[in-house]
Enzyme design. Structure first.
Site, PDB file in Angstrom:
ATOM      1  N   HIS A   1      -8.251  22.136  35.604  1.00  7.59           N
ATOM      2  CA  HIS A   1      -7.269  22.159  34.485  1.00  7.59           C
ATOM      3  C   HIS A   1      -7.522  23.101  33.375  1.00  7.59           C
ATOM      4  O   HIS A   1      -6.894  23.099  32.232  1.00  7.59           O
ATOM      5  CB  HIS A   1      -7.181  20.757  33.812  1.00  7.59           C
ATOM      6  CG  HIS A   1      -6.317  19.593  34.685  1.00  7.59           C
ATOM      7  ND1 HIS A   1      -5.133  19.779  35.545  1.00  7.59           N
ATOM      8  CD2 HIS A   1      -7.088  18.645  35.251  1.00  7.59           C
ATOM      9  CE1 HIS A   1      -5.062  18.742  36.295  1.00  7.59           C
ATOM     10  NE2 HIS A   1      -6.141  18.200  36.153  1.00  7.59           N
TER      11      HIS A   1
ATOM     12  N   ARG B   1     -16.375  21.354  38.018  1.00  6.15           N
ATOM     13  CA  ARG B   1     -15.215  20.711  38.840  1.00  6.15           C
ATOM     14  C   ARG B   1     -14.315  21.525  39.288  1.00  6.15           C
ATOM     15  O   ARG B   1     -13.832  22.275  38.628  1.00  6.15           O
ATOM     16  CB  ARG B   1     -14.576  19.728  37.859  1.00  6.15           C
ATOM     17  CG  ARG B   1     -13.295  19.071  38.832  1.00  6.15           C
ATOM     18  CD  ARG B   1     -12.761  17.869  37.893  1.00  6.15           C
ATOM     19  NE  ARG B   1     -11.952  18.399  37.125  1.00  6.15           N
ATOM     20  CZ  ARG B   1     -10.972  17.703  36.289  1.00  6.15           C
ATOM     21  NH1 ARG B   1     -10.902  16.222  36.434  1.00  6.15           N
ATOM     22  NH2 ARG B   1     -10.168  18.153  35.254  1.00  6.15           N
TER      23      ARG B   1
ATOM     24  N   ASP C   1     -22.004  29.721  46.018  1.00  5.80           N
ATOM     25  CA  ASP C   1     -22.788  30.845  46.095  1.00  5.80           C
ATOM     26  C   ASP C   1     -22.888  31.488  44.822  1.00  5.80           C
ATOM     27  O   ASP C   1     -23.680  32.371  44.728  1.00  5.80           O
ATOM     28  CB  ASP C   1     -21.773  31.856  47.225  1.00  5.80           C
ATOM     29  CG  ASP C   1     -22.009  31.656  48.595  1.00  5.80           C
ATOM     30  OD1 ASP C   1     -23.127  30.963  48.879  1.00  5.80           O
ATOM     31  OD2 ASP C   1     -21.380  32.448  49.207  1.00  5.80           O
TER      32      ASP C   1
ATOM     33  N   GLU D   1      -9.307   9.178  41.612  1.00 10.32           N
ATOM     34  CA  GLU D   1      -8.291   9.001  40.743  1.00 10.32           C
ATOM     35  C   GLU D   1      -7.131   8.621  41.389  1.00 10.32           C
ATOM     36  O   GLU D   1      -5.905   9.025  40.698  1.00 10.32           O
ATOM     37  CB  GLU D   1      -8.043  10.255  39.995  1.00 10.32           C
ATOM     38  CG  GLU D   1      -8.277  11.732  40.937  1.00 10.32           C
ATOM     39  CD  GLU D   1      -8.597  12.833  40.157  1.00 10.32           C
ATOM     40  OE1 GLU D   1      -8.423  12.741  38.731  1.00 10.32           O
ATOM     41  OE2 GLU D   1      -9.106  13.877  40.355  1.00 10.32           O
TER      42      GLU D   1
ATOM     43  N   ASP E   1      -5.529  10.294  36.027  1.00 13.00           N
ATOM     44  CA  ASP E   1      -4.833  10.326  37.144  1.00 13.00           C
ATOM     45  C   ASP E   1      -4.700   8.828  37.661  1.00 13.00           C
ATOM     46  O   ASP E   1      -3.680   8.838  38.573  1.00 13.00           O
ATOM     47  CB  ASP E   1      -5.147  11.156  37.926  1.00 13.00           C
ATOM     48  CG  ASP E   1      -4.769  12.613  37.867  1.00 13.00           C
ATOM     49  OD1 ASP E   1      -3.569  12.956  37.757  1.00 13.00           O
ATOM     50  OD2 ASP E   1      -5.705  13.518  37.638  1.00 13.00           O
TER      51      ASP E   1
END
Length: 261
Positions: A50, A75, A89, A154, A180
């Site tokens: 987000h 996240r 990576d 969620e 959520d």
């Protein structure tokens, strides 16, 4: 001389004698990341779901965090295996994957984070920051020991499957997202509704039964303390953008006459 990577969140949690406390960096700013890193928090989570973050900005924030005794997490925006590969990576050692509702999803994530034969992670450590360009001894053989993977629960379905999700090999724990989750339960915007709180706490129990740890997002201080009392192993209690938003609003309220608004 071989390089040594930082301990993972999994190792931090195992060594801790208390729950770990963290905050979000949602601004996309390395400066804000560094400010959060020097705050005394245990964890700083960089958000790609987000927040206005891509691979380059995440890397810049990792650099900003690297000089501080804080554990970085990222996240991701989804469980896409290509994104997982790219972020690993970059040298991210601790991943949080959102919107996981089934053990099948959890197994797919576990496969995406491990090299063959255990999984399907693409091999590019010689070219990437993950193994410090082949400067971390035996990174290919020991890569799983250098990362920890957490799945965000969620949805109501995710809560029902929480124990099976947490039990998947290669997954280190689960993390409840009340925002959520409340929407999934038909309680949009009611993160502290008793039914939502009970559902979140049930994920703590599910994780313990699976032998794993559980965390939660809780910007409300009373909710955060309640979740800590209920056995959360780690709690994220605020975000850079929210702190600036509320702080700047307070400045305006303190110094601008009410009639000017």
């Amino acid at each position: 001389m071989p390089l040594q990577l930082k301990p993972t969140l999994r190792e931090d949690l195992a060594a801790a004698d208390r729950a770990l406390i963290g905050g979000w960096v949602c601004s996309g700013s390395p400066v804000m990341a560094e400010i959060m890193a020097g705050s005394g928090l245990d964890l700083v989570l960089i958000d790609m779901e987000h927040a206005p973050n891509g691979l380059e900005s995440v890397l810049a924030q990792l650099h900003a965090l690297s000089g501080y005794p804080v554990t970085p997490l990222v996240r991701l925006s989804s469980d896409d295996p290509v994104t997982i590969k790219q972020v690993l990576d970059l040298g991210v050692q601790n991943l949080l994957i959102p919107m996981i509702s089934t053990p099948e999803q959890a197994r797919a994530v576990a496969a995406s984070t491990q090299y063959p034969p255990a999984g399907r992670r693409g091999i590019g450590n010689a070219l990437a920051r993950s193994g410090r360009w082949n400067r971390v001894r035996d990174y290919l053989d020991d890569a799983a020991s250098h990362i920890s993977i957490y799945l965000q629960i969620e949805t109501a379905e995710g809560v029902e499957n929480a124990e099976a999700i947490a039990a998947v090999e290669g997954i280190d724990g689960i993390f409840a997202g009340p925002s959520d989750l409340s929407a999934s339960m038909g309680l949009l915007g009611q993160q502290t509704h008793p039914q939502v709180v009970d559902a979140v706490k049930s994920t703590f129990t599910a994780a313990r039964r699976a032998g794993k740890t559980a965390g939660v997002n809780a910007f409300d201080p009373a909710a955060a303390r309640d979740y800590l009392d209920a056995g959360a192993s780690w709690v994220l209690v605020g975000a850079d953008v929210s702190l600036v938003a509320r702080g700047s609003e307070q400045l305006a309220a303190d110094f601008i006459p009410r009639t000017a608004h």
